[in-house]
Scaffold this motif. Structure first.
Motif, PDB file in Angstrom:
ATOM      1  N   LYS A   1       6.498  -0.913  39.954  1.00  0.00           N
ATOM      2  CA  LYS A   1       5.420  -1.483  40.778  1.00  0.00           C
ATOM      3  C   LYS A   1       5.474  -3.005  40.725  1.00  0.00           C
ATOM      4  O   LYS A   1       5.004  -3.687  41.630  1.00  0.00           O
ATOM      5  CB  LYS A   1       4.061  -1.017  40.256  1.00  0.00           C
ATOM      6  N   CYS A   2       6.009  -3.532  39.650  1.00  0.00           N
ATOM      7  CA  CYS A   2       6.056  -4.985  39.446  1.00  0.00           C
ATOM      8  C   CYS A   2       6.971  -5.647  40.482  1.00  0.00           C
ATOM      9  O   CYS A   2       8.079  -5.176  40.729  1.00  0.00           O
ATOM     10  CB  CYS A   2       6.566  -5.263  38.028  1.00  0.00           C
ATOM     11  N   VAL A   3       6.462  -6.719  41.084  1.00  0.00           N
ATOM     12  CA  VAL A   3       7.250  -7.438  42.090  1.00  0.00           C
ATOM     13  C   VAL A   3       7.634  -8.843  41.591  1.00  0.00           C
ATOM     14  O   VAL A   3       8.068  -9.690  42.360  1.00  0.00           O
ATOM     15  CB  VAL A   3       6.485  -7.548  43.430  1.00  0.00           C
ATOM     16  N   CYS A   4       7.432  -9.072  40.316  1.00  0.00           N
ATOM     17  CA  CYS A   4       7.813 -10.351  39.679  1.00  0.00           C
ATOM     18  C   CYS A   4       7.125 -11.555  40.312  1.00  0.00           C
ATOM     19  O   CYS A   4       7.766 -12.580  40.574  1.00  0.00           O
ATOM     20  CB  CYS A   4       9.319 -10.538  39.709  1.00  0.00           C
ATOM     21  N   CYS A   5       5.823 -11.442  40.529  1.00  0.00           N
ATOM     22  CA  CYS A   5       5.084 -12.595  41.047  1.00  0.00           C
ATOM     23  C   CYS A   5       4.820 -13.611  39.934  1.00  0.00           C
ATOM     24  O   CYS A   5       4.445 -14.743  40.185  1.00  0.00           O
ATOM     25  CB  CYS A   5       3.767 -12.141  41.668  1.00  0.00           C
ATOM     26  N   MET A   6       4.965 -13.179  38.706  1.00  0.00           N
ATOM     27  CA  MET A   6       4.833 -14.021  37.497  1.00  0.00           C
ATOM     28  C   MET A   6       3.398 -14.423  37.169  1.00  0.00           C
ATOM     29  O   MET A   6       3.188 -15.269  36.304  1.00  0.00           O
ATOM     30  CB  MET A   6       5.699 -15.293  37.598  1.00  0.00           C
ATOM     31  N   ALA A   7       2.429 -13.804  37.846  1.00  0.00           N
ATOM     32  CA  ALA A   7       1.033 -14.159  37.546  1.00  0.00           C
ATOM     33  C   ALA A   7       0.692 -13.839  36.092  1.00  0.00           C
ATOM     34  O   ALA A   7       0.017 -14.600  35.412  1.00  0.00           O
ATOM     35  CB  ALA A   7       0.099 -13.405  38.496  1.00  0.00           C
ATOM     36  N   CYS A   8       1.161 -12.688  35.610  1.00  0.00           N
ATOM     37  CA  CYS A   8       0.838 -12.295  34.226  1.00  0.00           C
ATOM     38  C   CYS A   8       1.484 -13.245  33.225  1.00  0.00           C
ATOM     39  O   CYS A   8       0.886 -13.586  32.203  1.00  0.00           O
ATOM     40  CB  CYS A   8       1.259 -10.852  33.963  1.00  0.00           C
ATOM     41  N   VAL A   9       2.684 -13.675  33.535  1.00  0.00           N
ATOM     42  CA  VAL A   9       3.406 -14.598  32.632  1.00  0.00           C
ATOM     43  C   VAL A   9       2.638 -15.915  32.535  1.00  0.00           C
ATOM     44  O   VAL A   9       2.443 -16.458  31.447  1.00  0.00           O
ATOM     45  CB  VAL A   9       4.842 -14.859  33.150  1.00  0.00           C
ATOM     46  N   ARG A  10       2.180 -16.392  33.700  1.00  0.00           N
ATOM     47  CA  ARG A  10       1.499 -17.703  33.727  1.00  0.00           C
ATOM     48  C   ARG A  10       0.133 -17.664  33.050  1.00  0.00           C
ATOM     49  O   ARG A  10      -0.257 -18.595  32.377  1.00  0.00           O
ATOM     50  CB  ARG A  10       1.349 -18.180  35.175  1.00  0.00           C
ATOM     51  N   ILE A  11      -0.560 -16.535  33.208  1.00  0.00           N
ATOM     52  CA  ILE A  11      -1.947 -16.507  32.694  1.00  0.00           C
ATOM     53  C   ILE A  11      -2.029 -16.147  31.211  1.00  0.00           C
ATOM     54  O   ILE A  11      -3.029 -16.463  30.557  1.00  0.00           O
ATOM     55  CB  ILE A  11      -2.812 -15.528  33.534  1.00  0.00           C
ATOM     56  N   CYS A  12      -1.001 -15.544  30.679  1.00  0.00           N
ATOM     57  CA  CYS A  12      -1.058 -15.072  29.282  1.00  0.00           C
ATOM     58  C   CYS A  12      -1.264 -16.251  28.324  1.00  0.00           C
ATOM     59  O   CYS A  12      -0.419 -17.135  28.229  1.00  0.00           O
ATOM     60  CB  CYS A  12       0.223 -14.328  28.927  1.00  0.00           C
ATOM     61  N   PRO A  13      -2.390 -16.283  27.613  1.00  0.00           N
ATOM     62  CA  PRO A  13      -2.670 -17.439  26.757  1.00  0.00           C
ATOM     63  C   PRO A  13      -1.730 -17.569  25.569  1.00  0.00           C
ATOM     64  O   PRO A  13      -1.582 -18.651  25.006  1.00  0.00           O
ATOM     65  CB  PRO A  13      -4.111 -17.201  26.276  1.00  0.00           C
ATOM     66  N   THR A  14      -1.101 -16.469  25.177  1.00  0.00           N
ATOM     67  CA  THR A  14      -0.202 -16.556  24.014  1.00  0.00           C
ATOM     68  C   THR A  14       1.270 -16.505  24.413  1.00  0.00           C
ATOM     69  O   THR A  14       2.149 -16.454  23.540  1.00  0.00           O
ATOM     70  CB  THR A  14      -0.509 -15.421  23.009  1.00  0.00           C
ATOM     71  N   GLN A  15       1.519 -16.495  25.725  1.00  0.00           N
ATOM     72  CA  GLN A  15       2.900 -16.554  26.242  1.00  0.00           C
ATOM     73  C   GLN A  15       3.805 -15.468  25.647  1.00  0.00           C
ATOM     74  O   GLN A  15       4.882 -15.764  25.110  1.00  0.00           O
ATOM     75  CB  GLN A  15       3.496 -17.940  25.950  1.00  0.00           C
TER      76      GLN A  15
END
Ligand code: SF4
Ligand code: SF4
Length: 152
Positions: A62-76
């Motif tokens: 389902k993931c389309v690699c928009c990278m929103a989760c990567v950017r928002i994750c506070p602990t990277q």
């Protein structure tokens, strides 16, 4: 006077009988304790457990690699390597790595995903013997939540 009453009480076993009555009454009540780990309680619906990747009805990422989760994750703790596939219009995660070791289960990644591609499942037994077991690659991220018989 109060002292005298207490003194008399010690002779008529009133407190003892009251205590025994309470114990007896509770024998017939539904138990509130859980015999963990043999019995487990179902977590609340909003419980935030292990991060899991999801597939669509055709078994595709389902993931389309928009990278929103990567950017928002506070602990990277999320790393994605996007890729392209023939016959697929959007990108897909060639690699999706997640380090649960530093995840704070805030749920921001799930909230930021507009494609419903990730969720925090209801697993709460997440302890590991080795630090390396906290590293999840894409394959491990798809491991479904184990089926657990919860105590009713
Ligand atoms: S739950 Fe929070 S800390 Fe964990 S991966 Fe998602 S955004 Fe990062
Ligand atoms: S936000 Fe969702 S779709 Fe975007 S990269 Fe993360 S998991 Fe993939």
């Amino acid at each position: 006077m109060k002292g005298l009453v207490n003194f008399i009480k010690t002779f008529n076993y009133k407190d003892l009988i009251q205590g025994a009555a309470v114990t007896f009454k509770h024998q017939f009540k539904k138990t509130v304790t859980v015999q963990y780990p043999k019995q487990k309680l179902k977590p609340f619906p909003r419980f935030r457990g292990r991060l899991t990747l999801l597939k669509d009805e055709n078994g595709e990422d389902k993931c389309v690699c928009c990278m929103a989760c990567v950017r928002i994750c506070p602990t990277q703790v999320i790393e994605i390597k996007p890729g392209k596939k023939e016959g697929r219009k959007t990108r897909y995660p060639e690699e999706y790595n997640f380090n649960m070791d530093r995840c704070i289960f805030c749920g921001l990644c799930v909230e930021s995903c507009n494609f419903g591609a990730i969720k925090l499942n209801d697993e709460y037994e997440l302890a590991q013997y080795s630090r390396k077991d906290f590293y999840f690659n894409k394959e491990k991220m798809y491991v479904p939540t184990p089926k657990v018989e919860y105590k009713k």
